[in-house]
Design an enzyme around this catalytic site. Structure first.
Site, PDB file in Angstrom:
ATOM      1  N   PRO A  13     -30.089  45.912  13.292  1.00 50.05           N
ATOM      2  CA  PRO A  13     -30.476  45.256  12.047  1.00 50.05           C
ATOM      3  C   PRO A  13     -29.265  44.850  11.213  1.00 50.05           C
ATOM      4  O   PRO A  13     -28.139  45.253  11.493  1.00 50.05           O
ATOM      5  CB  PRO A  13     -31.317  46.319  11.334  1.00 50.05           C
ATOM      6  CG  PRO A  13     -30.917  47.613  11.938  1.00 50.05           C
ATOM      7  CD  PRO A  13     -30.445  47.327  13.323  1.00 50.05           C
ATOM      8  N   GLY A  17     -23.871  48.087  11.108  1.00 46.29           N
ATOM      9  CA  GLY A  17     -22.566  48.456  11.654  1.00 46.29           C
ATOM     10  C   GLY A  17     -22.313  47.880  13.030  1.00 46.29           C
ATOM     11  O   GLY A  17     -21.321  48.212  13.672  1.00 46.29           O
ATOM     12  N   HIS A  59     -15.273  40.412   7.086  1.00 45.35           N
ATOM     13  CA  HIS A  59     -15.122  40.445   8.541  1.00 45.35           C
ATOM     14  C   HIS A  59     -13.672  40.149   8.920  1.00 45.35           C
ATOM     15  O   HIS A  59     -13.097  40.833   9.766  1.00 45.35           O
ATOM     16  CB  HIS A  59     -16.053  39.416   9.204  1.00 45.35           C
ATOM     17  CG  HIS A  59     -17.444  39.899   9.397  1.00 45.35           C
ATOM     18  ND1 HIS A  59     -17.957  40.185  10.631  1.00 45.35           N
ATOM     19  CD2 HIS A  59     -18.442  40.138   8.509  1.00 45.35           C
ATOM     20  CE1 HIS A  59     -19.215  40.582  10.499  1.00 45.35           C
ATOM     21  NE2 HIS A  59     -19.530  40.555   9.227  1.00 45.35           N
TER      22      HIS A  59
END
Length: 188
Positions: A13, A17, A59
């Site tokens: 989901p 992580g 990211h």
């Protein structure tokens, strides 16, 4: 981390992580086997969407500076075919964003894109890690485009999962090795 095959699928989901886990796997693999990591981002910056840019920057900040990053919103198969070699570890993040970029494609175009992606993935010589969202565990979207996204992504993840050497589900702070815990079923 051990070598778990050529094609690795990491799913879970949102905010589970899965990207961090896949990045860690790639970093360890590259260090242990002296490979370069090529990170294929399926999204790019949209200066009009500050929150999206902040997500992308998080990211970027997590990734080692020696990784090569390619922003590939549409031409994933072509890019993979050109960079996936035995000398590289490829990390694609994410299939859901790639699909969102192609969501307006007709069904036949989408099916062709999936066929091309699978053909490339089955012929690469180095490891490829694919990150994909699990979106089918919630309510059925009340609008057609949401249902189309959910159905296409669910079908893509299922198809790739049946061909992957290793499939991991990241949720609740754990990465579960589904290839060891589960029983493989055939795609639709």
């Amino acid at each position: 981390m051990t070598d778990t095959g050529r094609l690795i699928l990491v799913t879970g989901p949102v905010r589970s992580g899965k990207s961090e886990w896949a990045e860690n796997w790639a970093e360890n693999y590259a260090r242990n086997y002296r490979k370069s990591v090529i990170y294929i981002a399926t999204s790019g910056f949209d200066d009009d969407d500050r929150e999206w840019c902040d997500r992308i920057q998080k990211h970027r900040d997590r990734r080692p500076s020696d990784w090569t990053t390619l922003e590939v919103p549409i031409t994933l198969s072509t890019t993979l075919a050109s960079v996936a070699t035995a000398d590289n570890c490829i990390l694609v993040d994410s299939l859901g964003t790639w699909l969102a970029n192609l969501l307006d494609w007709e069904e036949s175009q989408w099916e062709q894109a999936v066929t091309e992606l699978l053909q490339v993935l089955l012929t690469v010589t180095g490891p490829v890690i694919l990150v994909a969202e699990e979106v089918g565990w919630g309510l059925v979207p009340p609008y057609p485009l949401g249902r189309l996204f959910r159905d296409r992504l669910g079908g893509l993840v299922r198809l790739l999962g049946t061909h992957a050497d290793s499939v991991y589900l990241v949720t609740g702070g754990y990465a579960l090795d589904l290839t060891r815990l589960g029983v493989k079923i055939s795609p639709d």
